[in-house]
Design a protein around this motif. Structure first.
Motif, PDB file in Angstrom:
ATOM      1  N   GLY A 165       0.804  -1.223   0.000  1.00 21.47           N
ATOM      2  CA  GLY A 165       0.000   0.000   0.000  1.00 21.47           C
ATOM      3  C   GLY A 165       0.831   1.263   0.000  1.00 21.47           C
ATOM      4  N   ASP A 168      -8.450   6.904  -1.202  1.00 20.83           N
ATOM      5  CA  ASP A 168      -9.123   5.784  -1.859  1.00 20.83           C
ATOM      6  C   ASP A 168      -9.424   4.657  -0.876  1.00 20.83           C
ATOM      7  OD1 ASP A 168      -9.309   6.916  -4.309  1.00 20.83           O
ATOM      8  OD2 ASP A 168      -7.517   5.975  -5.145  1.00 20.83           O
ATOM      9  N   ALA A 169      -9.154   4.865   0.409  1.00 23.52           N
ATOM     10  CA  ALA A 169      -9.442   3.818   1.396  1.00 23.52           C
ATOM     11  C   ALA A 169     -10.903   3.428   1.295  1.00 23.52           C
ATOM     12  CB  ALA A 169      -9.129   4.317   2.799  1.00 23.52           C
ATOM     13  N   GLY A 170     -11.170   2.141   1.424  1.00 22.27           N
ATOM     14  CA  GLY A 170     -12.539   1.666   1.279  1.00 22.27           C
ATOM     15  C   GLY A 170     -12.798   1.098  -0.102  1.00 22.27           C
ATOM     16  N   GLU A 171     -11.864   1.400  -1.042  1.00 24.97           N
ATOM     17  CA  GLU A 171     -11.940   0.771  -2.359  1.00 24.97           C
ATOM     18  C   GLU A 171     -11.140  -0.524  -2.316  1.00 24.97           C
ATOM     19  OE1 GLU A 171     -13.654   1.933  -4.775  1.00 24.97           O
ATOM     20  OE2 GLU A 171     -13.796   4.108  -4.611  1.00 24.97           O
ATOM     21  N   VAL A 172     -11.231  -1.306  -3.404  1.00 20.31           N
ATOM     22  CA  VAL A 172     -10.483  -2.563  -3.462  1.00 20.31           C
ATOM     23  C   VAL A 172      -8.991  -2.258  -3.534  1.00 20.31           C
ATOM     24  CG1 VAL A 172     -10.043  -4.626  -4.806  1.00 20.31           C
ATOM     25  CG2 VAL A 172     -12.372  -3.740  -4.614  1.00 20.31           C
ATOM     26  N   SER A 173      -8.232  -2.787  -2.576  1.00 20.01           N
ATOM     27  CA  SER A 173      -6.792  -2.537  -2.549  1.00 20.01           C
ATOM     28  C   SER A 173      -6.061  -3.586  -3.375  1.00 20.01           C
ATOM     29  CB  SER A 173      -6.287  -2.575  -1.109  1.00 20.01           C
ATOM     30  OG  SER A 173      -6.407  -3.878  -0.597  1.00 20.01           O
ATOM     31  N   PHE A 185      -3.787  -5.463  -2.315  1.00 18.42           N
ATOM     32  CA  PHE A 185      -3.705  -6.668  -1.492  1.00 18.42           C
ATOM     33  C   PHE A 185      -4.964  -7.516  -1.649  1.00 18.42           C
ATOM     34  CE2 PHE A 185      -4.623  -9.089   2.288  1.00 18.42           C
ATOM     35  CZ  PHE A 185      -3.425  -9.708   2.573  1.00 18.42           C
ATOM     36  N   GLN A 186      -6.107  -6.865  -1.587  1.00 16.06           N
ATOM     37  CA  GLN A 186      -7.370  -7.617  -1.666  1.00 16.06           C
ATOM     38  C   GLN A 186      -7.534  -8.296  -3.018  1.00 16.06           C
ATOM     39  OE1 GLN A 186      -9.700  -4.282  -0.514  1.00 16.06           O
ATOM     40  NE2 GLN A 186     -10.099  -5.086   1.525  1.00 16.06           N
ATOM     41  N   ALA A 187      -7.180  -7.577  -4.085  1.00 21.05           N
ATOM     42  CA  ALA A 187      -7.298  -8.182  -5.410  1.00 21.05           C
ATOM     43  C   ALA A 187      -6.379  -9.401  -5.513  1.00 21.05           C
ATOM     44  CB  ALA A 187      -6.956  -7.161  -6.487  1.00 21.05           C
ATOM     45  N   ALA A 246      -5.166 -11.223  -2.984  1.00 20.08           N
ATOM     46  CA  ALA A 246      -5.597 -12.288  -2.074  1.00 20.08           C
ATOM     47  C   ALA A 246      -6.767 -13.067  -2.662  1.00 20.08           C
ATOM     48  CB  ALA A 246      -5.985 -11.693  -0.722  1.00 20.08           C
ATOM     49  N   THR A 247      -7.697 -12.347  -3.275  1.00 21.16           N
ATOM     50  CA  THR A 247      -8.851 -13.037  -3.849  1.00 21.16           C
ATOM     51  C   THR A 247      -8.435 -13.886  -5.043  1.00 21.16           C
ATOM     52  OG1 THR A 247     -10.252 -11.225  -3.120  1.00 21.16           O
ATOM     53  CG2 THR A 247     -11.165 -12.688  -4.783  1.00 21.16           C
ATOM     54  N   VAL A 290     -17.840  -3.239 -11.629  1.00 26.12           N
ATOM     55  CA  VAL A 290     -16.935  -3.437 -12.761  1.00 26.12           C
ATOM     56  C   VAL A 290     -17.010  -4.877 -13.257  1.00 26.12           C
ATOM     57  CG1 VAL A 290     -15.262  -1.666 -12.137  1.00 26.12           C
ATOM     58  CG2 VAL A 290     -15.029  -3.949 -11.190  1.00 26.12           C
ATOM     59  N   ALA A 299     -11.008  -5.765 -10.552  1.00 21.90           N
ATOM     60  CA  ALA A 299     -11.825  -4.895  -9.700  1.00 21.90           C
ATOM     61  C   ALA A 299     -11.013  -3.912  -8.866  1.00 21.90           C
ATOM     62  CB  ALA A 299     -12.681  -5.745  -8.767  1.00 21.90           C
ATOM     63  N   ARG A 343      -8.870  -0.805  -7.407  1.00 23.99           N
ATOM     64  CA  ARG A 343      -8.982   0.629  -7.606  1.00 23.99           C
ATOM     65  C   ARG A 343      -7.605   1.174  -7.891  1.00 23.99           C
ATOM     66  NH1 ARG A 343     -13.000   3.573  -9.263  1.00 23.99           N
ATOM     67  NH2 ARG A 343     -12.767   5.774  -8.724  1.00 23.99           N
TER      68      ARG A 343
END
Lengths: 144, 514
Positions: free
Chosen positions: B90, B97-102, B104-106, B108-109, B168, B329, B331
């Motif tokens: 990060g 942009d906090a609260g959007e897809v980071s 890391f999250q993309a 990890a998924t 998206v 997805a 951000r």
């Protein structure tokens, strides 16, 4: 330059008491207040593909809901108080984000409410008040 | 369903199975036969060898592509590895942009869609057939595959659809149509349709049946033999509850437990390696020697190579196009940043996790070596290396880990089931995206796909491993045929982005926040 007081506000009873306290302080000092609401969020959490897809949309909805249901009523109620009121609506770790709002607004004080009971989760992961005491760049007042 | 009720359901199912075993087994046999008959031609085509050799053209296709991308982008996977990690941490994310897809999250998924049976069962198949040498080729394929992943995920973000409501949709279908149009090339729409068809098959095969099949194999290992369709029905029910019923709680639990399981799996492997530290040198010796001589495995060096490449591709899905759907997805203002992040995926999946599995199998000496020749002994059929207990696939990995820690087979069983489940959820999404690309978005069309998906869970659990794994591989590799073809035409776009981004990074125009 008049100083500012940041109030952590989540709509709870203790947050309302914190706000009242902050308003009284602000009046006495001629300061402004910043009502800050933080939506708990970690960029390191795990989401499903569908949640990823909808995240941007949900974020918009969450912000709109917090704005209309939480911040707007309280700002309206303070219209006649004679205190200058602004708001900050952010995502993030609550204590860290309150601290960064304080820096951004060059505020001189933070006021938060105390939830009152010490739940198991706050024992394990620390409470907002506890971590704010560590992270805050300015004095913190915790209103019981 | 809670774990308690699930185990209760399993118990009830077990009793049911005991009362009608003959009837139940014959259902499995029928499903299996019908399945093998109807998919055989497709499998033979995808895995047909180059004329006059035993080398499947599809494996060559993937490796050549990964090599081309590696060279074309100047070894991007090594040059930008550090930057990729900083992006995931990060360091370059705007706090607003906090609260959007980071990133890391993309990542990890996407990882929870790829880390799974390929890393546990697939590696055991590779090492069981191709010998330790397959590991070498697997690692090489993983390192090269990082460049393929980089290419497809950059394009996935760049050409995704962003709708008015903020959702998206991205993936190869979109970069094929939009990217080809942008470059003035014909056929983008055709490729997109072809890709979508294969993606649906891949979702039903590798993303579903193979998972259900191996989850059932794990369950029978732990609770004893019972017919596969029973596992299938239970699994299908849970999957249905999540993808149709929108039961988020199960998905949420899985999404949290799967990464923990992944870390635990690697940690246990590391402990086993440390316990056998004196043999690590020997194991790598076997891997290198086997990579170039085969050490007596069926097919020799080429056999090791084919197995290594095949299972690496199946595990990390580089070049397949699935990751482009998962990563799209995020951000970010710079599509290429997601490309950098995605190249960590084959690294974690293949170079780290798959290698751990392979090392544990080799070090715990599950594969039988003929003491007089030093070569591996083949099983009676001559198709794979003889193992201590005659295990293959996930059972081989289980035996290897259990030889060090007896309790690990239960952890592994749970891990396999959870991995299988999270992979199914991911692939149900990939398949759905392809399905809606073909048939349009809408509640009914989506429901049709989801129901078909659940039916295939049952078929997958009931069919035997051979036909299922063949079809799964074939469908997923068919996606790669179309996807990589498109990537060749679109890679100049990625190179443009890469050059521009790296220049701005160098000159400090890309802002660092942390």
């Amino acid at each position: 330059m008049p100083s500012k007081i940041v109030v952590g506000f989540d709509g709870s009873e203790s947050a309302k008491r914190a706000l009242d306290f902050a308003v009284a302080q602000a009046k006495a000092k001629g300061a402004g207040i910043v009502i800050a609401h933080v939506l708990e969020w970690s960029p390191y959490s795990f989401l499903t593909p569908t949640e990823l897809e909808e995240r941007h949309k949900r974020r918009g909805e969450e912000l709109a809901r917090a704005e209309t249901a939480l911040l707007k009523p309280v700002v309206d109620s303070l219209k006649d108080s004679g205190v200058e009121v602004s708001t900050a609506l952010k995502y993030g770790h609550i204590a860290e984000t309150l601290a960064s709002v304080t820096k951004a607004e060059s505020a001189s004080q933070i006021v938060i409410g105390r939830t009152g009971h010490s739940s198991l989760s706050s024992r394990l992961f620390g409470s907002v008040a506890g971590s704010l005491a560590q992270a805050a760049p300015v004095p913190v007042t915790i209103v019981p | 369903m809670t774990r308690l009720t699930r185990s209760a359901a399993l118990g009830a199912v077990g009793m049911l199975a005991a009362s009608a075993p003959a009837f139940a087994q014959s259902i499995d046999e029928k499903v299996n036969e019908a399945f093998a008959n109807s998919t055989g031609w497709f499998v033979s085509f995808i895995f047909s060898p180059f004329p006059g050799t035993t080398f499947p053209w599809i494996v060559m296709w993937l490796v050549v592509a990964a090599t081309v991308f590696t060279l074309y982008f100047g070894f991007v996977q090594f040059r930008t590895f550090g930057h990729a990690i900083r992006l995931v941490r990060g360091d370059y994310s705007d706090p607003n942009d906090a609260g959007e897809v980071s990133h890391f999250q993309a990542l990890a998924t996407a990882l929870s869609g790829t880390v799974g049976l390929g890393n546990i069962a697939g590696v055991a198949v590779a090492v069981g057939i191709g010998g330790p040498g397959a590991t070498f080729w697997m690692i090489l394929a993983g390192l090269l595959g990082m460049a393929s992943k980089f290419t497809e995920c950059t394009l996935g973000v760049k050409y995704r659809n962003e709708y008015a409501d903020g959702t998206v949709s991205g993936g190869p279908m979109y970069y094929m149509t939009k990217g080809f149009a942008e470059r003035g090339l014909p056929g983008g729409r055709f490729l997109a349709i072809l890709f979508s068809i294969f993606c649906i098959l891949g979702a039903l095969g590798g993303g579903n049946m193979f998972q259900a099949n191996q989850a059932h194999a794990q369950l029978t290992n732990v609770v004893g033999d019972y017919p596969g369709w029973i596992t299938g029905v239970i699994f299908a029910g849970i999957v249905f509850a999540v993808i149709v019923g929108g039961l988020k709680s199960i998905a949420k639990v899985t999404e949290k437990v799967v990464p923990i399981m992944g870390v635990m799996y690697v940690a246990t492997a590391v402990v086993i390696l440390i316990m056998n530290a004196d043999m690590i040198g020997w194991a790598f010796g076997q891997i290198f020697a086997g990579a170039f001589t085969g050490l007596g495995v069926a097919g020799g060096m080429v056999g090791a190579l084919i197995q290594g490449f095949k299972r690496a591709a199946f595990s990390n899905e580089a070049g397949v196009g699935s990751a482009a759907i998962a990563h799209s997805a995020v951000r970010t203002k710079e599509p290429i940043t997601e490309g950098f992040v995605s190249l960590l995926e084959p690294f974690i999946d293949t170079v780290v996790i798959c290698t751990m599995t392979a090392l544990v199998i080799i070090i715990t000496q599950q594969l039988i070596i003929d003491e007089t020749t030093g070569l591996y002994m083949l099983n009676e059929a001559g198709t794979a290396i003889a193992t201590v207990d005659g295990n293959s696939g996930v059972a081989l990995t289980s035996a290897a880990f259990s030889s060090a820690f007896g309790w690990f087979q239960y952890v592994l069983a749970l891990a396999v089931i959870l991995f299988a489940f999270s992979t199914m959820i991911s692939w149900s999404y990939y398949g759905l995206k392809a399905w809606t690309y073909l048939f349009g978005e809408g509640k009914t069309t989506e429901l049709v796909f989801k129901v078909i998906f659940c039916i295939f869970v049952v078929i997958g659990a009931a069919a035997s491993l051979g036909p299922v794994i063949d079809f799964s591989d074939a469908a997923i590799f068919a996606m790669a045929v179309v996807n990589i073809f498109a990537l060749y035409f679109l890679m100049p776009i990625v190179r443009g982005e890469l050059g521009s981004y790296l220049d701005r990074l160098q000159s400090g125009k890309i802002k660092k926040y942390n």
